[in-house]
Write a protein that holds these residues in place. Sequence first.
Motif, PDB file in Angstrom:
ATOM      1  N   LEU A   1      -1.603   4.639  -0.634  1.00  0.00           N
ATOM      2  CA  LEU A   1      -2.733   3.913  -0.044  1.00  0.00           C
ATOM      3  C   LEU A   1      -2.436   3.416   1.373  1.00  0.00           C
ATOM      4  O   LEU A   1      -3.266   2.764   1.979  1.00  0.00           O
ATOM      5  N   ASN A   2      -1.245   3.730   1.891  1.00  0.00           N
ATOM      6  CA  ASN A   2      -0.895   3.299   3.246  1.00  0.00           C
ATOM      7  C   ASN A   2      -1.590   4.195   4.269  1.00  0.00           C
ATOM      8  O   ASN A   2      -1.388   5.408   4.282  1.00  0.00           O
ATOM      9  N   GLU A   3      -2.405   3.576   5.114  1.00  0.00           N
ATOM     10  CA  GLU A   3      -3.161   4.331   6.116  1.00  0.00           C
ATOM     11  C   GLU A   3      -2.659   4.082   7.531  1.00  0.00           C
ATOM     12  O   GLU A   3      -3.256   4.564   8.495  1.00  0.00           O
ATOM     13  N   THR A   4      -1.560   3.355   7.685  1.00  0.00           N
ATOM     14  CA  THR A   4      -1.106   2.969   9.022  1.00  0.00           C
ATOM     15  C   THR A   4       0.261   3.523   9.400  1.00  0.00           C
ATOM     16  O   THR A   4       0.565   3.625  10.590  1.00  0.00           O
ATOM     17  N   ASP A   5       1.093   3.869   8.437  1.00  0.00           N
ATOM     18  CA  ASP A   5       2.455   4.317   8.720  1.00  0.00           C
ATOM     19  C   ASP A   5       2.602   5.763   8.263  1.00  0.00           C
ATOM     20  O   ASP A   5       2.618   6.048   7.064  1.00  0.00           O
ATOM     21  N   GLU A   6       2.712   6.665   9.219  1.00  0.00           N
ATOM     22  CA  GLU A   6       2.771   8.092   8.915  1.00  0.00           C
ATOM     23  C   GLU A   6       3.942   8.454   7.996  1.00  0.00           C
ATOM     24  O   GLU A   6       3.863   9.407   7.219  1.00  0.00           O
ATOM     25  N   ARG A   7       5.031   7.681   8.058  1.00  0.00           N
ATOM     26  CA  ARG A   7       6.201   7.982   7.236  1.00  0.00           C
ATOM     27  C   ARG A   7       5.901   7.888   5.749  1.00  0.00           C
ATOM     28  O   ARG A   7       6.455   8.638   4.948  1.00  0.00           O
ATOM     29  N   TRP A   8       5.048   6.943   5.390  1.00  0.00           N
ATOM     30  CA  TRP A   8       4.822   6.668   3.961  1.00  0.00           C
ATOM     31  C   TRP A   8       3.439   7.111   3.510  1.00  0.00           C
ATOM     32  O   TRP A   8       2.827   6.541   2.629  1.00  0.00           O
TER      33      TRP A   8
ATOM     34  N   SER B   1       0.821  -1.214   0.000  1.00  0.00           N
ATOM     35  CA  SER B   1       0.000   0.000   0.000  1.00  0.00           C
ATOM     36  C   SER B   1       0.855   1.264   0.000  1.00  0.00           C
ATOM     37  O   SER B   1       0.455   2.290  -0.550  1.00  0.00           O
ATOM     38  N   ALA B   2       2.054   1.192   0.607  1.00  0.00           N
ATOM     39  CA  ALA B   2       2.954   2.345   0.595  1.00  0.00           C
ATOM     40  C   ALA B   2       3.555   2.580  -0.777  1.00  0.00           C
ATOM     41  O   ALA B   2       4.056   3.671  -1.066  1.00  0.00           O
ATOM     42  N   HIS B   3       3.498   1.570  -1.644  1.00  0.00           N
ATOM     43  CA  HIS B   3       4.038   1.684  -3.000  1.00  0.00           C
ATOM     44  C   HIS B   3       2.919   1.764  -4.032  1.00  0.00           C
ATOM     45  O   HIS B   3       3.092   1.365  -5.191  1.00  0.00           O
ATOM     46  N   ALA B   4       1.770   2.286  -3.621  1.00  0.00           N
ATOM     47  CA  ALA B   4       0.626   2.381  -4.527  1.00  0.00           C
ATOM     48  C   ALA B   4      -0.164   3.653  -4.253  1.00  0.00           C
ATOM     49  O   ALA B   4      -0.234   4.138  -3.118  1.00  0.00           O
ATOM     50  N   ALA B   5      -0.768   4.184  -5.316  1.00  0.00           N
ATOM     51  CA  ALA B   5      -1.700   5.298  -5.207  1.00  0.00           C
ATOM     52  C   ALA B   5      -2.893   4.987  -6.099  1.00  0.00           C
ATOM     53  O   ALA B   5      -2.741   4.330  -7.128  1.00  0.00           O
ATOM     54  N   LEU B   6      -4.074   5.444  -5.690  1.00  0.00           N
ATOM     55  CA  LEU B   6      -5.280   5.217  -6.487  1.00  0.00           C
ATOM     56  C   LEU B   6      -5.938   6.557  -6.781  1.00  0.00           C
ATOM     57  O   LEU B   6      -6.177   7.354  -5.868  1.00  0.00           O
ATOM     58  N   TYR B   7      -6.210   6.791  -8.077  1.00  0.00           N
ATOM     59  CA  TYR B   7      -6.768   8.065  -8.524  1.00  0.00           C
ATOM     60  C   TYR B   7      -8.213   7.890  -8.972  1.00  0.00           C
ATOM     61  O   TYR B   7      -8.587   6.870  -9.559  1.00  0.00           O
ATOM     62  N   HIS B   8      -9.020   8.930  -8.720  1.00  0.00           N
ATOM     63  CA  HIS B   8     -10.455   8.928  -9.009  1.00  0.00           C
ATOM     64  C   HIS B   8     -10.864  10.368  -9.311  1.00  0.00           C
ATOM     65  O   HIS B   8     -10.297  11.309  -8.743  1.00  0.00           O
ATOM     66  N   PRO B   9     -11.853  10.610 -10.154  1.00  0.00           N
ATOM     67  CA  PRO B   9     -12.643   9.692 -10.960  1.00  0.00           C
ATOM     68  C   PRO B   9     -12.019   9.495 -12.341  1.00  0.00           C
ATOM     69  O   PRO B   9     -10.911   9.946 -12.599  1.00  0.00           O
ATOM     70  N   TRP B  10     -12.773   8.826 -13.228  1.00  0.00           N
ATOM     71  CA  TRP B  10     -12.355   8.719 -14.623  1.00  0.00           C
ATOM     72  C   TRP B  10     -12.446  10.119 -15.262  1.00  0.00           C
ATOM     73  O   TRP B  10     -13.084  11.027 -14.732  1.00  0.00           O
ATOM     74  N   LEU B  11     -11.798  10.268 -16.408  1.00  0.00           N
ATOM     75  CA  LEU B  11     -11.733  11.562 -17.076  1.00  0.00           C
ATOM     76  C   LEU B  11     -12.382  11.495 -18.453  1.00  0.00           C
ATOM     77  O   LEU B  11     -12.315  10.468 -19.129  1.00  0.00           O
ATOM     78  N   ILE B  12     -12.988  12.605 -18.852  1.00  0.00           N
ATOM     79  CA  ILE B  12     -13.584  12.700 -20.184  1.00  0.00           C
ATOM     80  C   ILE B  12     -12.637  13.520 -21.058  1.00  0.00           C
ATOM     81  O   ILE B  12     -12.432  14.715 -20.824  1.00  0.00           O
ATOM     82  N   PRO B  13     -12.025  12.894 -22.057  1.00  0.00           N
ATOM     83  CA  PRO B  13     -11.096  13.626 -22.926  1.00  0.00           C
ATOM     84  C   PRO B  13     -11.806  14.719 -23.714  1.00  0.00           C
ATOM     85  O   PRO B  13     -13.019  14.691 -23.918  1.00  0.00           O
ATOM     86  N   SER B  14     -11.041  15.696 -24.166  1.00  0.00           N
ATOM     87  CA  SER B  14     -11.584  16.742 -25.030  1.00  0.00           C
ATOM     88  C   SER B  14     -12.007  16.134 -26.365  1.00  0.00           C
ATOM     89  O   SER B  14     -11.398  15.175 -26.840  1.00  0.00           O
ATOM     90  N   GLY B  15     -13.045  16.684 -26.956  1.00  0.00           N
ATOM     91  CA  GLY B  15     -13.509  16.177 -28.245  1.00  0.00           C
ATOM     92  C   GLY B  15     -14.949  15.729 -28.171  1.00  0.00           C
ATOM     93  O   GLY B  15     -15.410  15.216 -27.140  1.00  0.00           O
ATOM     94  N   ASP B  16     -15.669  15.904 -29.248  1.00  0.00           N
ATOM     95  CA  ASP B  16     -17.083  15.543 -29.305  1.00  0.00           C
ATOM     96  C   ASP B  16     -17.257  14.039 -29.122  1.00  0.00           C
ATOM     97  O   ASP B  16     -16.565  13.234 -29.750  1.00  0.00           O
TER      98      ASP B  16
END
Length: 351
Positions: free
Chosen positions: A236-243, A148-163
């Motif tokens: 994504l690490n929620e337990t170790d303040e260092r990371w 979890s210290a070596h991972a990040a999760l991004y949200h939400p999905w993105l809508i590219p420019s263009g019709d």
Amino acid sequence: MSILSVSSGPTAVPVFIADFGTAFEGAARVSDWSDFRGVAGGGAIPGVTDRVLRGYFENGGGHCYLANTAGKTAREALAEVEAFDEVTILVPLGLWNNGADAAGDTARAVTAYAAAHRAMAILHAHQDCDARQAREAARSFKLDADQSAHAALYHPWLIPSGDGAQPVPPVGAVAGVWCQVDGRHGVWKAPVNVTVQGIARPSQAVADKEQGEAQPVDILREFEGRGTTVWGTRTLNETDERWKYIPVRRLADTVERDLQKGFVFAMFEPNTQPTWEKLRSEADAYLRALWKKGGLQGTKPEEAYSVQIGQGLTMTEEDVKAGRIVMKVGLAAVRPAEFIPATVTVTADRT
């Protein structure tokens, strides 16, 4: 005595892991968008949206690698990546294509590889998740503390420019932003508060309260006059303040990678005080240069980092007899301020 040299290696070289069909086998290196189109056969690829990779290059991404999972698991595909030791970012595409269980398996495989190779994984939630559900999706992966210290999760999905553009996972654009920020500032700079290029808007609007409830998920938000902006920099690490923060984890990994590569020569040297002193001196020079660039806190070197090596200090008598050299490095990362531990171990000649 062999020449010892510690230099700064690349910090932002991604591998995109996905089902690329019959476009190529194993893993491939691509330099830019047109090169990617050539490798991909110039057309649609099963399970992968071209727009995700285009978003990577539009947002500052440089050369990268593609690992093909066609007919194999993510773990098997990652074995192909071992030959490319400059890879520092892993991005699984189509993470949710085969359901939640498969997404969890892939997330665990990718983050385990990242943790073992001092790299980071960029993940995403399902398109239909809201911010709080994205947090629960991240927790459902059941990553251990190191993963979890070596991972990040991004949200939400993105809508590219263009019709008529359809939403795409944010991971390609985010990987590009990481490359852009590393190139302009350094790996110690948080890849946040950056406007995403080529994007019309996020597929969902996330308010302040929702973002707080979604932590540690990193949110992309639309601000008037700014456009779509990366608005989070947590692991994504929620337990170790260092990371807790992406740049701190990436900085420590970068230092460990660079020192480990620079100290390869010690495998052929006696495990004695002169060797240890040369290692300490080179590590000090490397870290001093990092501090001068602004990568570490402190008004003087001793406030920015520490280097320890020696029998009775970082090594036992058994370590020395076994040919192990252990150096411990402390880093005053830009955020947080306390020293962050890093350990470098090499095997030396026992003579």
